[in-house]
Design a protein around this motif. Sequence first.
Motif, PDB file in Angstrom:
ATOM      1  N   TYR A 315       0.850  -1.201   0.000  1.00  0.00           N
ATOM      2  CA  TYR A 315       0.000   0.000   0.000  1.00  0.00           C
ATOM      3  C   TYR A 315       0.883   1.246   0.000  1.00  0.00           C
ATOM      4  CZ  TYR A 315      -3.695   3.222   1.507  1.00  0.00           C
ATOM      5  OH  TYR A 315      -4.589   4.263   1.587  1.00  0.00           O
ATOM      6  N   ASP A 316       1.940   1.207   0.802  1.00  0.00           N
ATOM      7  CA  ASP A 316       2.956   2.277   0.796  1.00  0.00           C
ATOM      8  C   ASP A 316       4.238   1.720   0.212  1.00  0.00           C
ATOM      9  OD1 ASP A 316       1.332   4.202   2.040  1.00  0.00           O
ATOM     10  OD2 ASP A 316       1.809   3.410   4.025  1.00  0.00           O
ATOM     11  N   ILE A 317       4.923   2.516  -0.560  1.00  0.00           N
ATOM     12  CA  ILE A 317       6.178   2.067  -1.157  1.00  0.00           C
ATOM     13  C   ILE A 317       7.215   1.822  -0.068  1.00  0.00           C
ATOM     14  CG2 ILE A 317       7.108   4.415  -1.540  1.00  0.00           C
ATOM     15  CD1 ILE A 317       8.147   3.321  -4.299  1.00  0.00           C
ATOM     16  N   CYS A 341       1.567  -6.635  -5.552  1.00  0.00           N
ATOM     17  CA  CYS A 341       1.134  -5.418  -6.239  1.00  0.00           C
ATOM     18  C   CYS A 341       1.573  -4.204  -5.415  1.00  0.00           C
ATOM     19  CB  CYS A 341      -0.392  -5.433  -6.398  1.00  0.00           C
ATOM     20  SG  CYS A 341      -1.007  -4.074  -7.401  1.00  0.00           S
ATOM     21  N   LEU A 342       2.234  -3.284  -6.076  1.00  0.00           N
ATOM     22  CA  LEU A 342       2.742  -2.071  -5.430  1.00  0.00           C
ATOM     23  C   LEU A 342       1.919  -0.872  -5.884  1.00  0.00           C
ATOM     24  CD1 LEU A 342       4.984  -0.375  -3.959  1.00  0.00           C
ATOM     25  CD2 LEU A 342       6.323  -0.545  -6.061  1.00  0.00           C
ATOM     26  N   PHE A 343       1.501  -0.036  -4.911  1.00  0.00           N
ATOM     27  CA  PHE A 343       0.722   1.159  -5.235  1.00  0.00           C
ATOM     28  C   PHE A 343       1.622   2.386  -5.102  1.00  0.00           C
ATOM     29  CE2 PHE A 343      -2.172  -2.112  -4.028  1.00  0.00           C
ATOM     30  CZ  PHE A 343      -3.314  -1.917  -4.797  1.00  0.00           C
ATOM     31  N   ILE A 344       1.722   3.158  -6.180  1.00  0.00           N
ATOM     32  CA  ILE A 344       2.568   4.356  -6.110  1.00  0.00           C
ATOM     33  C   ILE A 344       1.799   5.587  -6.574  1.00  0.00           C
ATOM     34  CG2 ILE A 344       4.735   3.084  -6.428  1.00  0.00           C
ATOM     35  CD1 ILE A 344       4.776   4.211  -9.341  1.00  0.00           C
ATOM     36  N   ASP A 345       2.164   6.734  -5.988  1.00  0.00           N
ATOM     37  CA  ASP A 345       1.625   8.011  -6.454  1.00  0.00           C
ATOM     38  C   ASP A 345       2.798   8.818  -7.027  1.00  0.00           C
ATOM     39  OD1 ASP A 345       2.877   9.488  -4.272  1.00  0.00           O
ATOM     40  OD2 ASP A 345       1.335   8.617  -2.980  1.00  0.00           O
ATOM     41  N   PRO A 346       2.525   9.956  -7.673  1.00  0.00           N
ATOM     42  CA  PRO A 346       3.597  10.684  -8.370  1.00  0.00           C
ATOM     43  C   PRO A 346       4.838  10.989  -7.531  1.00  0.00           C
ATOM     44  CG  PRO A 346       1.462  11.569  -8.994  1.00  0.00           C
ATOM     45  CD  PRO A 346       1.197  10.562  -7.916  1.00  0.00           C
ATOM     46  N   LYS A 347       4.651  11.253  -6.239  1.00  0.00           N
ATOM     47  CA  LYS A 347       5.826  11.600  -5.412  1.00  0.00           C
ATOM     48  C   LYS A 347       6.723  10.380  -5.146  1.00  0.00           C
ATOM     49  CE  LYS A 347       3.816  11.236  -0.737  1.00  0.00           C
ATOM     50  NZ  LYS A 347       2.475  10.724  -1.069  1.00  0.00           N
ATOM     51  N   ASN A 348       6.219   9.179  -5.421  1.00  0.00           N
ATOM     52  CA  ASN A 348       7.018   7.956  -5.227  1.00  0.00           C
ATOM     53  C   ASN A 348       7.845   7.584  -6.458  1.00  0.00           C
ATOM     54  OD1 ASN A 348       4.071   6.510  -3.746  1.00  0.00           O
ATOM     55  ND2 ASN A 348       5.730   7.531  -2.657  1.00  0.00           N
ATOM     56  N   ARG A 349       7.693   8.333  -7.554  1.00  0.00           N
ATOM     57  CA  ARG A 349       8.273   7.932  -8.832  1.00  0.00           C
ATOM     58  C   ARG A 349       9.773   7.646  -8.731  1.00  0.00           C
ATOM     59  NH1 ARG A 349       7.460   5.229 -13.087  1.00  0.00           N
ATOM     60  NH2 ARG A 349       5.302   5.906 -12.874  1.00  0.00           N
ATOM     61  N   ARG A 350      10.521   8.549  -8.114  1.00  0.00           N
ATOM     62  CA  ARG A 350      11.983   8.362  -8.041  1.00  0.00           C
ATOM     63  C   ARG A 350      12.351   7.109  -7.245  1.00  0.00           C
ATOM     64  NH1 ARG A 350      15.663  13.396  -6.415  1.00  0.00           N
ATOM     65  NH2 ARG A 350      14.933  14.086  -8.460  1.00  0.00           N
ATOM     66  N   ASP A 351      11.696   6.909  -6.079  1.00  0.00           N
ATOM     67  CA  ASP A 351      11.957   5.718  -5.255  1.00  0.00           C
ATOM     68  C   ASP A 351      11.609   4.440  -6.016  1.00  0.00           C
ATOM     69  OD1 ASP A 351      12.807   7.256  -3.140  1.00  0.00           O
ATOM     70  OD2 ASP A 351      10.843   7.292  -2.152  1.00  0.00           O
ATOM     71  N   PHE A 352      10.511   4.494  -6.755  1.00  0.00           N
ATOM     72  CA  PHE A 352      10.071   3.335  -7.535  1.00  0.00           C
ATOM     73  C   PHE A 352      11.104   2.973  -8.607  1.00  0.00           C
ATOM     74  CE2 PHE A 352       7.660   1.842 -11.359  1.00  0.00           C
ATOM     75  CZ  PHE A 352       7.393   0.556 -10.889  1.00  0.00           C
ATOM     76  N   GLU A 353      11.589   3.977  -9.305  1.00  0.00           N
ATOM     77  CA  GLU A 353      12.597   3.732 -10.355  1.00  0.00           C
ATOM     78  C   GLU A 353      13.882   3.172  -9.766  1.00  0.00           C
ATOM     79  OE1 GLU A 353      12.815   7.510 -12.316  1.00  0.00           O
ATOM     80  OE2 GLU A 353      10.975   7.161 -13.498  1.00  0.00           O
TER      81      GLU A 353
END
Length: 370
Positions: A315-317, A341-353
């Motif tokens: 739910y949270d990265i 399944c991972l849920f991300i919002d725009p502010k998580n983009r860098r951490d996700f990458e």
Amino acid sequence: MNFKELGISEELTKVLKKSGITVPTKIQKESIEFVRSGRDVIAEAQTGTGKTLAFLLPIFENIWPKTDNIQALILTPTRELAIQITEQATKLAEAKNINILSAYGGKDIDGQLRKLKGNIHLIIATPGRLLDHIRRKAVDLSKLKTLVLDEADQMLLMGFKNDVEAIIKETSKKSQILCFSATMDAQVKKLAYRYMKEPITITIKKSNEVTLDNIKQEVVETTDRNKKDALCKVLDEDNPFMAIIFCRTKRRADELEEALHKRGYNCEKLHGDLIQSKREKVMKSFRKAEIQYLIATDLAARGLDVTGVDRVYNYDIPENAEAYIHRIGRTGRAGAEGYTCLFIDPKNRRDFEEIEKEIKYKIPKRNIEI
């Protein structure tokens, strides 16, 4: 290779067979004989690879039930992990007539003290509670044969270094020391080499190689405002048998549990602020599959191995790739297929990458309609 070839007795192999365990895992094959022979061992192995039995089985073979002193001690960072190890040890103990005490905070200390007056062979404990018993002169470790530091990296991370060193100093210098951990950082190695005698080092494949092969991964791109709706949509589509939902903080776990309860989902939260009896009750219910969704923080779920968890929802990265791997390793156990399944919002983009870069995998997008 089977357990008999590793020197494990027929009584214990029968107990394992009842639980459906007939073939040793890699960490068990590589470490059991060294532990049985009394060697100090440093073993790096991901949660879910069978490391608990890798030290429990040889310890049970080496304990003399007729001797009335504490012969083995397993130190672990969290109460949940102490409970889990105790459950496995209790099954084995029936075959060997070995007495076990689990000692951790939140459990009745007077009951533990009464039990310590009896004939205890093996203690499974968290560092703080064990030190409490040592200071009360209720525990004598002078004849200890084997000390296990389980999840050593987490123990040090949680600030138990001084407690662990104080406990080691209470043991005999002849004691065998086993250090098992998911990761072996410099701090763990420094502690290990200070007290261990020519340890054997065993390293099993890194966590991403162990856990990612048989786990289908997907990501849902959403906003923080719509995240609950997105999660519920996914839960309704998947309707898993049992799943863990990870949150970054205790507050987030509280909020999500309240929201999902209101929407009629069968869920419970698990984090460090719950009283011990509540935590035990939640874990017992989840293991029995009475709870469909366990909403947990990273620390509360550390080392948990629950049969039947077929899905993990982030739910949270997570903080980093390593934390991501730890989380998703709760599914896809023992060769079974898993899903996360991972849920991300725009502010998580860098951490996700950064996570994608570390695990060397581009996580496919899951499209949902809210």
